[in-house]
Design an enzyme around this catalytic site. Structure first.
Site, PDB file in Angstrom:
ATOM      1  N   ARG A  35     -17.662  -8.795  88.320  1.00 52.98           N
ATOM      2  CA  ARG A  35     -16.627  -8.828  87.278  1.00 52.98           C
ATOM      3  C   ARG A  35     -15.267  -9.114  87.914  1.00 52.98           C
ATOM      4  O   ARG A  35     -15.050  -8.912  89.103  1.00 52.98           O
ATOM      5  CB  ARG A  35     -16.526  -7.487  86.554  1.00 52.98           C
ATOM      6  N   GLY A 115     -24.338  -9.844  93.721  1.00 56.71           N
ATOM      7  CA  GLY A 115     -25.113  -9.632  94.933  1.00 56.71           C
ATOM      8  C   GLY A 115     -26.613  -9.719  94.718  1.00 56.71           C
ATOM      9  O   GLY A 115     -27.128  -9.482  93.631  1.00 56.71           O
ATOM     10  N   GLY A 176     -29.361   2.428  65.029  1.00 61.35           N
ATOM     11  CA  GLY A 176     -29.491   3.445  66.064  1.00 61.35           C
ATOM     12  C   GLY A 176     -28.485   4.570  65.891  1.00 61.35           C
ATOM     13  O   GLY A 176     -27.276   4.322  65.831  1.00 61.35           O
ATOM     14  N   GLY A 268     -29.930   1.672  72.519  1.00 61.47           N
ATOM     15  CA  GLY A 268     -30.128   2.094  73.901  1.00 61.47           C
ATOM     16  C   GLY A 268     -29.799   1.022  74.921  1.00 61.47           C
ATOM     17  O   GLY A 268     -29.345  -0.073  74.579  1.00 61.47           O
ATOM     18  N   ASP A 308     -27.869   4.194  86.490  1.00 66.62           N
ATOM     19  CA  ASP A 308     -28.675   3.729  85.364  1.00 66.62           C
ATOM     20  C   ASP A 308     -29.910   2.936  85.758  1.00 66.62           C
ATOM     21  O   ASP A 308     -30.824   2.778  84.949  1.00 66.62           O
ATOM     22  CB  ASP A 308     -27.821   2.864  84.420  1.00 66.62           C
ATOM     23  N   ALA A 316     -22.418   8.159  83.029  1.00 71.11           N
ATOM     24  CA  ALA A 316     -21.535   7.808  84.136  1.00 71.11           C
ATOM     25  C   ALA A 316     -21.418   8.943  85.136  1.00 71.11           C
ATOM     26  O   ALA A 316     -21.419   8.715  86.357  1.00 71.11           O
ATOM     27  CB  ALA A 316     -20.148   7.438  83.598  1.00 71.11           C
ATOM     28  N   HIS A 317     -21.325  10.187  84.649  1.00 69.58           N
ATOM     29  CA  HIS A 317     -21.135  11.308  85.573  1.00 69.58           C
ATOM     30  C   HIS A 317     -22.407  11.623  86.356  1.00 69.58           C
ATOM     31  O   HIS A 317     -22.328  12.111  87.477  1.00 69.58           O
ATOM     32  CB  HIS A 317     -20.615  12.551  84.842  1.00 69.58           C
ATOM     33  N   HIS A 440      -6.042  34.026  74.281  1.00 66.41           N
ATOM     34  CA  HIS A 440      -5.986  33.949  72.815  1.00 66.41           C
ATOM     35  C   HIS A 440      -4.638  33.367  72.403  1.00 66.41           C
ATOM     36  O   HIS A 440      -3.613  33.726  72.959  1.00 66.41           O
ATOM     37  CB  HIS A 440      -6.148  35.341  72.210  1.00 66.41           C
TER      38      HIS A 440
END
Length: 461
Positions: A35, A115, A176, A268, A308, A316-317, A440
Site C-alpha cells: 500500500r 512480497g 450479515g 466475514g 488473520d 487487530a489486537h 462514583h
C-alpha cells in the site's frame, strides 16, 4: 550473510507491531508493504475510519435526539457528507503517518511493494530478492463474499466501499449481522438511510452471549435498523444505481426479494495469502485456507505467521499480541499470548464488549458456574447521559469464584471490558472485583455491581 535478521510481510497491526518489537530487541528488521501507506486494512479501510464515521454519526444522533432534553436549543446540524469523509480521511492520514514515524524512530526499513517467498530465507519485492534469517507472514485478510454476489464497490460493496460512498444511500441492505455489518449499518441509519440487515442465522453477532444478542438486537431495532433473520441470500441482481437481494427463508423455504440503492456484503473475511508462494515454499495450510502454526512457527523453519492468516479471531489486537510474541520468540525470549483473554468489541451505541467464555460454552463444557448481572438503569452516570440500555454480566466458577467470562452492553463497554481482562489475566475472582473501590459516579460501578451480584447481591439493583 543475510540482509536482515527479520523481514515481516505486511504492514498492518500485526506486521508493524512485530517489526517494531523486533527492532527494539536488537534485530535488523524490514517490513514489506505494498500500500502507499502503512497500517494495513485496520488503519486504512477498517477499524480507524469506521470509528471516525461512528463518532461523527453518533454526535449527530446526540444533537438530534438528546440536546433538547438537556436544554441545548437550536437547529439540528445538517450533514455535509463530503466534509465528513474528509474528516475520516484526515484521521486515517494522522494514524498512518504515525506508523511511518515509528518505523524511522526504531530503524525499521520499509520495503515498498508486494512480497513473495521464493524460498526459505528469501523475500522477493518487485525485482529484488532480500535475504533474511526469519520471515514473518502478516499479510492479513480480505472481505469474503457469497456465491451469486459480485462486488463492484459501487452498488454492491464491502466495508471498503462502504467507507467512501459518493452519497448517503436512501436504502441500504446489509448482508450479515456481525460486527462490521452492524457498525456500518448503524452509521448509515443515523445518517438517514433505511437499513435492513439480512442474516442467515437466527441471532445477530454469532458466537456472543445469548442475553447480549437479544437485548442488542432489540436496541438496534429501536434505533431504526430492520432485521430479516434466518434468510439465505441466493444472489444479488445489481444495476447501475440499485440492486435487488433475492433470498430464501430457512424456516419455510419461501423466496423473497428486497431492493436497495447499496448492498453491503459483510459476511466475514478470509486470509489474504494470494501471491505469497506458500505452496512452493512448502508452508502447510489448514482446511480453511489458513496458515498452520505452532507457537507462530509454520511448517518451514525460519518462516513464521501471525494475525488473520492464522487460526483464531480476526482481530487487530490479537494480531498485535502475536506480533510481539513472535518477535520475542525470534529473539530467544519466551513469547506468550493468552488466547483465553482476548476481548471483542462492537463500537455501536451502546457499545458491546466481551471477554472469556459465554454461558453456552460453559454449559457445553460442563462447568458449574454462577451469574452476576447488573443493569445500567441502576447506574447514576449512565442515566444522566441517556445510556441506561444494557447491562454487565459476569460468569464465575461456582466453586472457586474465579471469573471465567464478562459480557457488557452499555456506555464505553469497549473500555470497561479491560478491567475484566486484567482481573482474568491474574486469575482474579468476582469477590476481588467486588471489594475494589470504584470512583462514583462512573460507568465502571456497574461492573462492580455485577461482581457483587455474584455474591450476596448488588447494592443498587
Amino acid at each position: 550473510m543475510a540482509d536482515y535478521d527479520v523481514i515481516v510481510i505486511g504492514g498492518g497491526p500485526g506486521g508493524y507491531v512485530c517489526a517494531i518489537r523486533c527492532a527494539q530487541l536488537g534485530l535488523k528488521t524490514a517490513c514489506v508493504e505494498g500500500r502507499e501507506t502503512l497500517g494495513g486494512t485496520c488503519l486504512n479501510v477498517g477499524c480507524i475510519p469506521s470509528k471516525a464515521l461512528l463518532h461523527a454519526s453518533h454526535s449527530l444522533h446526540e444533537a438530534e435526539h438528546n440536546f433538547a432534553k438537556m436544554g441545548l436549543k437550536g437547529k439540528s446540524p445538517s450533514v455535509d457528507w463530503k466534509e465528513m469523509l474528509a474528516y475520516k480521511d484526515d484521521v486515517i492520514g494522522q494514524n498512518t503517518k504515525g506508523i511511518e514515524f515509528l518505523f524511522k524512530k526504531n530503524k525499521v526499513d520499509w520495503l515498498k511493494g508486494w512480497g513473495s517467498i521464493p524460498a526459505a530465507g528469501q523475500v522477493k519485492v518487485g525485482d529484488e530478492v532480500h535475504n533474511a534469517k526469519h520471515i514473518v507472514i502478516a499479510s492479513g485478510s480480505e472481505p469474503s463474499s457469497l456465491p451469486g454476489v459480485e462486488v463492484d464497490e459501487k452498488v454492491v460493496v464491502t466495508s471498503t466501499g462502504a467507507l467512501e460512498l459518493p452519497k448517503i444511500p436512501r436504502k441500504m441492505i446489509v448482508i450479515g449481522a456481525g460486527v462490521i455489518g452492524l457498525e456500518m449499518g448503524s452509521v448509515y441509519a443515523r445518517l438517514g438511510s433505511e437499513v435492513t440487515v439480512v442474516e442467515f442465522l437466527d441471532d445477530i453477532t454469532p458466537g456472543m452471549d445469548k442475553d447480549i444478542q437479544k437485548t442488542f438486537q432489540r436496541t438496534l431495532k429501536k434505533q431504526g435498523l430492520n432485521f430479516i433473520m434466518g434468510a439465505a441470500v441466493q444472489n444479488v441482481d445489481a444495476k447501475k444505481t440499485k440492486a435487488t437481494v433475492n433470498y430464501k427463508l430457512r424456516k419455510d423455504d419461501s423466496e423473497h426479494a428486497i431492493d436497495a440503492d447499496v448492498v453491503l456484503v459483510a459476511t466475514g473475511r478470509r486470509p489474504f495469502v494470494d501471491g505469497l508462494g506458500l505452496e512452493a515454499a512448502g508452508v502447510k495450510m489448514t482446511e480453511r485456507g489458513q496458515i498452520a502454526t505452532d507457537h507462530w512457527k509454520t511448517s518451514v523453519p525460519g518462516i513464521w505467521a501471525i494475525g488473520d492468516v492464522t487460526e483464531g479471531p480476526m482481530l487487530a489486537h490479537k494480531a498485535e499480541d502475536e506480533g510481539m510474541a513472535a518477535a520475542e520468540s525470534i529473539a530467544g525470549q519466551a513469547g506468550h499470548v493468552n488466547y483465553d483473554v482476548i476481548p471483542g468489541v462492537i463500537y455501536t451505541s451502546p457499545e458491546v464488549a466481551s471477554v472469556g467464555k459465554t454461558e453456552q460454552e460453559l454449559k457445553e463444557a460442563g462447568v458449574d458456574y454462577k451469574v452476576g448481572k447488573f443493569s445500567f438503569m441502576g447506574n447514576g452516570r449512565a442515566k444522566a447521559v441517556f445510556m441506561g440500555d444494557g447491562f454487565v454480566k459476569i460468569l464465575a466458577d461456582k466453586a472457586t469464584d474465579r471469573v471465567l467470562g464478562v459480557h457488557i452492553m452499555g456506555p464505553t463497554a469497549g473500555e470497561l471490558i479491560h478491567e475484566a481482562c486484567v482481573l482474568m489475566e491474574y486469575g482474579g475472582s468476582a469477590e476481588d472485583l467486588a471489594r475494589t473501590c470504584h470512583a462514583h459516579p462512573t460507568f465502571s460501578e456497574a461492573v462492580r455491581e455485577a461482581a457483587l451480584a455474584c455474591g450476596d447481591g448488588a447494592i443498587h439493583a
